[in-house]
Design a protein around this motif. Sequence first.
Motif, PDB file in Angstrom:
ATOM      1  N   GLY A  55      -1.506  93.951  37.446  1.00  0.00           N
ATOM      2  CA  GLY A  55      -2.087  92.759  38.054  1.00  0.00           C
ATOM      3  C   GLY A  55      -1.607  91.493  37.378  1.00  0.00           C
ATOM      4  N   TYR A  56      -1.422  91.546  36.055  1.00  0.00           N
ATOM      5  CA  TYR A  56      -0.911  90.388  35.312  1.00  0.00           C
ATOM      6  C   TYR A  56       0.496  90.032  35.777  1.00  0.00           C
ATOM      7  CZ  TYR A  56      -0.083  87.372  31.237  1.00  0.00           C
ATOM      8  OH  TYR A  56       0.187  86.299  30.423  1.00  0.00           O
ATOM      9  N   SER A  70      10.688  83.478  46.239  1.00  0.00           N
ATOM     10  CA  SER A  70      10.083  84.315  45.212  1.00  0.00           C
ATOM     11  C   SER A  70       9.321  85.467  45.842  1.00  0.00           C
ATOM     12  CB  SER A  70       9.149  83.465  44.339  1.00  0.00           C
ATOM     13  OG  SER A  70       8.496  84.260  43.389  1.00  0.00           O
ATOM     14  N   TYR A  71       8.586  85.162  46.907  1.00  0.00           N
ATOM     15  CA  TYR A  71       7.845  86.212  47.608  1.00  0.00           C
ATOM     16  C   TYR A  71       8.775  87.258  48.186  1.00  0.00           C
ATOM     17  CZ  TYR A  71       5.999  88.177  51.955  1.00  0.00           C
ATOM     18  OH  TYR A  71       5.689  89.010  52.983  1.00  0.00           O
ATOM     19  N   MET A  72       9.854  86.798  48.807  1.00  0.00           N
ATOM     20  CA  MET A  72      10.803  87.736  49.409  1.00  0.00           C
ATOM     21  C   MET A  72      11.490  88.585  48.340  1.00  0.00           C
ATOM     22  SD  MET A  72      12.539  85.552  52.482  1.00  0.00           S
ATOM     23  CE  MET A  72      11.667  85.330  54.039  1.00  0.00           C
ATOM     24  N   LYS A  73      11.804  87.959  47.201  1.00  0.00           N
ATOM     25  CA  LYS A  73      12.403  88.716  46.111  1.00  0.00           C
ATOM     26  C   LYS A  73      11.443  89.792  45.620  1.00  0.00           C
ATOM     27  CE  LYS A  73      14.337  88.206  41.461  1.00  0.00           C
ATOM     28  NZ  LYS A  73      14.626  87.253  40.349  1.00  0.00           N
ATOM     29  N   SER A  74      10.157  89.445  45.501  1.00  0.00           N
ATOM     30  CA  SER A  74       9.155  90.420  45.059  1.00  0.00           C
ATOM     31  C   SER A  74       9.061  91.581  46.033  1.00  0.00           C
ATOM     32  CB  SER A  74       7.783  89.736  44.938  1.00  0.00           C
ATOM     33  OG  SER A  74       7.814  88.716  43.976  1.00  0.00           O
ATOM     34  N   ALA A  75       9.010  91.264  47.326  1.00  0.00           N
ATOM     35  CA  ALA A  75       8.936  92.312  48.338  1.00  0.00           C
ATOM     36  C   ALA A  75      10.170  93.190  48.305  1.00  0.00           C
ATOM     37  CB  ALA A  75       8.774  91.682  49.724  1.00  0.00           C
ATOM     38  N   SER A 113      -2.482  84.183  40.063  1.00  0.00           N
ATOM     39  CA  SER A 113      -1.508  83.400  40.835  1.00  0.00           C
ATOM     40  C   SER A 113      -2.080  82.024  41.191  1.00  0.00           C
ATOM     41  CB  SER A 113      -1.096  84.138  42.103  1.00  0.00           C
ATOM     42  OG  SER A 113      -2.201  84.312  42.981  1.00  0.00           O
ATOM     43  N   ALA A 114      -3.390  81.990  41.517  1.00  0.00           N
ATOM     44  CA  ALA A 114      -4.022  80.701  41.827  1.00  0.00           C
ATOM     45  C   ALA A 114      -4.093  79.818  40.583  1.00  0.00           C
ATOM     46  CB  ALA A 114      -5.424  80.932  42.393  1.00  0.00           C
ATOM     47  N   ALA A 115      -4.400  80.427  39.413  1.00  0.00           N
ATOM     48  CA  ALA A 115      -4.473  79.654  38.172  1.00  0.00           C
ATOM     49  C   ALA A 115      -3.094  79.142  37.758  1.00  0.00           C
ATOM     50  CB  ALA A 115      -5.073  80.509  37.057  1.00  0.00           C
ATOM     51  N   GLU A 124       4.047  86.796  40.099  1.00  0.00           N
ATOM     52  CA  GLU A 124       5.053  87.168  41.100  1.00  0.00           C
ATOM     53  C   GLU A 124       6.232  87.878  40.457  1.00  0.00           C
ATOM     54  OE1 GLU A 124       6.029  84.265  44.028  1.00  0.00           O
ATOM     55  OE2 GLU A 124       3.957  83.633  44.302  1.00  0.00           O
ATOM     56  N   ASN A 125       5.904  88.696  39.440  1.00  0.00           N
ATOM     57  CA  ASN A 125       6.885  89.528  38.761  1.00  0.00           C
ATOM     58  C   ASN A 125       6.546  90.980  39.063  1.00  0.00           C
ATOM     59  OD1 ASN A 125       8.424  91.055  36.950  1.00  0.00           O
ATOM     60  ND2 ASN A 125       8.335  89.491  35.357  1.00  0.00           N
TER      61      ASN A 125
END
Length: 540
Positions: free
Chosen positions: A143-144, A7-12, A72-74, A149-150
């Motif tokens: 920010g939302y 997911s992180y890589m997709k976001s980047a 993201s933490a919540a 992670e969108n």
Amino acid sequence: MSENKQSYMKSAAILAATAIVVKIISGIYKIPLYNMIGDEGTGHFQVTYTIFTLLFTISTAGIPVALSRQISAAVAVGQRGLVRRYFSMALPAFAVVGAFFSVVMFIYADKLALFMNDGQATAAIRILSPAVFFVCVVSVYEGYGQGHENMYPTAAKQLLEVSCKLIFGLSIVWFLLRAGYPSPVVTAGAISGVTIGLGLALPVMVYFKRKIDRTFYRNRKHDDAGTTDSRRHVLLSIFRVSIPITLGASFMNILTLLDTKFVLLRLQTGAGFAPENAVALYGVYSKGLSLLVLPSFLIVPITISIIPAVSAALATHRYQHAKEVMASSMKLTNLFAMPAGVGLCILAYPIFNVLYPHSNPVGPTLLSIFGIAAYFVCMQLMTTALLQASGREKIPLFTFPVGGIIQIVLDWVLVGNPSIGIIGSPIGTLTCYFIITVLNFVFIAVTVRHKPNFAPAFIKPALCTAAMGVTAWSVYELLAKVGAKALGTGHLALAVYLTGAIVAAVVVYGALVIATKTVTREDMKFVPKGEIIASFLKIK
């Protein structure tokens, strides 16, 4: 590879692809714009944009980072009601902040222009003032999205903003120039596309939020279950995270504003230039500055992506995952920033003269220094993001002022020296970002517990970049000598030689990166269509 890392890589990858498109469109916008309005008009434009950027940052710098980190933490621990409460408290609060600074910018436009030693920038400042409100509200939605992670809302906003600058900005400039309006009015028209773009981005961001809510929060009856934090506590927690980040980011913009003011002042009082000549020289400086930030646009998507990814990993005690994300991010930063900085430095003369053929001849010298500075700008962004993601967002409040004070001192001393003049400003910029980067690394080493070994992220990229730099310089010099008799040394000839040098450098760099296994299949997941490219190139 874990689902979170994918997911992180997709976001980047999404933001990296967007950054490339945005920079292409921005280049299509800025290069003809700067050539149309000339060095003096470019100076007025940059003075205006510097003031806007400061108020823009004060309004927004901490909002996306604070919300993305907390949301993201919540989300990671299943507190859906808390996610909704974060947004419902942040939106009206920051809308008020944005409205306040928009009004300040509009009412005191003439005083801001005089403060910057460019009294003719008043109209442009007023045209930009509503943009501060729009961008403040839009940033809450950004920010939302980032917290989930969108990255599509952020990507859409960037594309819409830069497209409006291109379409509306250039069209208005063309009309005003044909109508014979003076440079300050034309500059105001050029910058109006920013306000239009951000205004149009707001309904788009509302659409994306509703789409995210339909995906994550279909059953809202139970969303508030387990939410014990009061609204006051939630709002204070947002400000507690966002204010230090905002102050840190604002310091750099305050530094840029003071840099602009002191450069214009010292060019007039120290180096002895008339006001209009000082503004024109600052315009040349601004052209080089626009190229300085090019590499950082590839790094910003990575920094945006790692903050929620690392924060979520640390919140759920997945420390190995956090280390992997940090190491990959630093490696990618070097893979992009090193060759970009070296290329700008080595090929400064042809790059500047191809893009701005009728500008002041000091331009290539400025760009060669900016090329070196570009690497440290990127590294400062990455190290700051690592500190913020690790909960050390207050540290930049110390590192930024140290570098900034050094830059201001160098500006005052060097720019005011008639034998150095405008060249002193990029020297100050380079020194500033170098100092900040070094200090950030020191604090990462001392304060961040769960950090990887960063050494491998530097060694191989540096060796590949060195070979690339030698290739770029050699090929350009060879083509320039061989082609001098047939093509000459004009604008088109330089473009041919430059293109040949860039192509050769890219081929050599790409081959070395693959052959030395500097880049892996896992790293390629950050790149749009990276897995397909990795398969085609047989990257393991």
